[in-house]
Design an enzyme around this catalytic site. Structure first.
Site: not given
Ligand code: NAD
Length: 502
Positions: A192, A195-196, A300
């Site tokens: 999954k 979506e962006r 991240c």
């Molecule tokens: P996000 O949390 O907005 O989205 C991640 C996933 O969660 C997506 O697939 C999205 O569809 C889903 N999602 C978003 N909101 C949700 C909700 N309310 N309920 C259920 N699912 C939901 O993250 P993002 O903006 O896509 O990515 C950036 C973030 O990811 C940053 O905080 C970054 O630090 C983190 N990140 C962490 C790592 C790591 O290894 N720790 C690696 C890459 C990115």
């Protein structure tokens, strides 16, 4: 529009409205999910490049049913047979690396070099998973004579259907932290993606099938929170990997664990660099700006708070500003130094952090907020921005910014730098620039972060080491990649055999 030629690509429908339409893939059938459709935008131009439908719980159900059916056969195949398509997958990903990179840079906004680099990092995970026969041996050794007449062994076995929920910032790499290991260990898999920027992940799934991974073994479900919650709740899913922001990571961890699943949930970050008074300052400045501003700061592992020893603070700040000024901001597919941010709302959030830092007393040493890229005036850009005089209590020093901003803080001593770093609620990564072995040793022993680097700007582990943070950057036990991934995707049965002697 710089997407690759989508004609004949099973993952995409080039004739539908709004550019390429990204479908779900269930048991090899590419089909539209039943929820609402949303645009996919090229952040570098502001133009729409595609459409993605959101999945409902029923769409997730279909994918789980297909994966469960495929698991029954796949898990029984010899591991040597399961890894053969992964060798072909590596070759196909390399063959398509350029067109994948172009698509990725277009839908995400990052530069072509960054897109190529992340795909390379993803391919390295496929290479590691090709060694699954050897990896499965780890912890599985037989002990002869474990007790009188008894031999005993540990046997690693797959568990069923696993899902991975991935973020927008590395759409070409992060799905590959999971897919190859899940498949090689004998599980079935559902991706999954964010979506962006879902076009690149859809192409990764199409290429996995082209490589010969059976169709129901790898499935794709697009969508937002509804699909994520349906994955967390689904009783036939054995485990969930999540990568994204800390709030959602905590939510997924709690919800999926409450439903009885294995969960590994990687969250957000706030990473620090320590610049010792012994450091090679120009080198440290170059690596620091690159760490904070590559991928427009949307990493991240970006180290954006720089704890600089007082004796070298002024000289280092000057070098950082010079590096920031030299960085060319531009359209990602043209391969500048810094590409676009993902959405205009996100750029406004980053600019808001800078504004509030100034109100709290930080000094604006270099302002990148008003950048325009000629020919791409509707693109979402922000140049490297440098703040000085940042103190640990300021919002900019505590919260994840996810934009190209460097925050410089003065510290009086090395001990103070370590204490400040460890006071963060996050623990994803940290770097140290020094010429003193003693400081490097103290840093390795005391810094509380999952990924540490000395004299390197970004502590990104290779695919044969696990990838994961600590504190509010990670929820769970076993991280992504390498030996942790093998343990996450398998259960160990202990096998005891007794043959009484004469
Ligand atoms: P996000 O949390 O907005 O989205 C991640 C996933 O969660 C997506 O697939 C999205 O569809 C889903 N999602 C978003 N909101 C949700 C909700 N309310 N309920 C259920 N699912 C939901 O993250 P993002 O903006 O896509 O990515 C950036 C973030 O990811 C940053 O905080 C970054 O630090 C983190 N990140 C962490 C790592 C790591 O290894 N720790 C690696 C890459 C990115």
């Amino acid at each position: 529009m710089a997407l690759h030629d989508t004609t004949g690509d099973p993952a995409l429908d080039p004739t539908a409205e709004g550019g390429a339409t990204v479908h779900n893939c269930v048991a090899g059938e590419w089909r539209d999910p039943s929820g609402e459709r949303h645009p996919i935008t090229d952040p570098g131009t502001g133009e729409r490049v595609g459409t993605v439908g959101y999945s409902t719980a029923a769409d997730v159900d279909d994918a789980v049913a297909a994966a469960s059916e495929a698991f029954a056969d796949w898990s029984q195949r010899p591991v040597e047979e399961r890894i053969q398509p992964l060798f072909r997958y590596k070759a196909l990903l390399e063959e398509h690396q350029e067109d994948l990179a172009r698509t990725l840079a277009t839908e995400h906004g990052k530069t072509l070099s960054e897109a190529r680099g992340e795909l390379r990092r993803g391919i390295e995970n496929v290479e590691v998973a090709c060694g699954m026969p050897s990896l499965l041996k780890e912890g599985s050794g037989i002990v002869e004579g474990a007790a009188p007449d008894i031999d005993e062994a540990g046997v690693r076995q797959p568990l069923g259907v696993f899902a991975a929920i991935t973020p927008f910032n590395f759409p070409g790499m992060i799905p590959l932290w999971f897919l190859p290991h899940a498949v090689a260990t004998g599980n079935a898999f559902i991706l999954k993606p964010s979506e962006r920027d879902p076009i690149t992940p859809a192409r990764l799934v199409a290429l996995a099938h082209e490589a010969g991974i059976p169709e129901g073994v790898v499935n794709l479900v697009n969508g937002g929170p509804e699909s994520v919650n349906a994955i967390c709740d689904h009783e036939a899913i054995a485990g969930v990997s999540f990568v994204g922001s800390t709030g959602v990571a905590r939510h997924v961890y709690e919800r999926a664990a409450a439903a009885g699943k294995r969960v590994q949930a990687q969250g957000g970050a706030k990473n620090h660099v320590i610049v010792s008074d012994s450091a090679a300052l120009d080198f440290a400045a170059e690596k620091t700006v690159s760490s904070a501003c590559a991928c427009a700061g949307e990493r991240c592992l970006a180290n954006d708070v720089v704890l600089t020893m007082d004796a070298v603070y002024d000289e280092f700040a000057e070098a950082v500003v010079a590096e920031a000024e030299a960085a060319e901001v531009g359209y990602g597919p043209d391969d500048p130094d810094v590409g676009a941010l993902i959405t205009s709302e996100h750029r406004d959030e980053v600019a808001g952090y800078v504004e509030r830092a100034i109100e709290e007393g930080a000094e604006l040493l270099r302002d990148g907020r008003d950048v325009t890229v000629p020919g791409h005036e509707d693109g979402i850009y922000m140049g490297p921005t440098v703040l000085g005089g940042v103190t640990p209590d300021m919002e900019i020093a505590r919260e994840e910014i996810f934009g190209p901003v460097v925050a410089l803080s003065r510290v009086e001593s090395f001990d103070e730098a370590i204490e400040t770093l460890n006071a963060s609620e996050y623990g994803n990564a940290a770097s140290l620039f020094t010429e003193r072995g003693r400081e490097a040793q103290q840093f390795r022993r005391e810094a509380e972060a999952g990924n540490l680097a000395v004299n390197a700007g970004t502590a990104a582990p290779m695919a044969f080491y696990h990838f994961g943070g600590q504190k509010a950057s990670f929820f769970g036990d076993l991280h992504a990649q390498a030996d942790d991934a093998v343990r996450f995707y398998t259960d160990q049965t202990v096998y005891i055999e007794r043959w009484p002697g004469e």
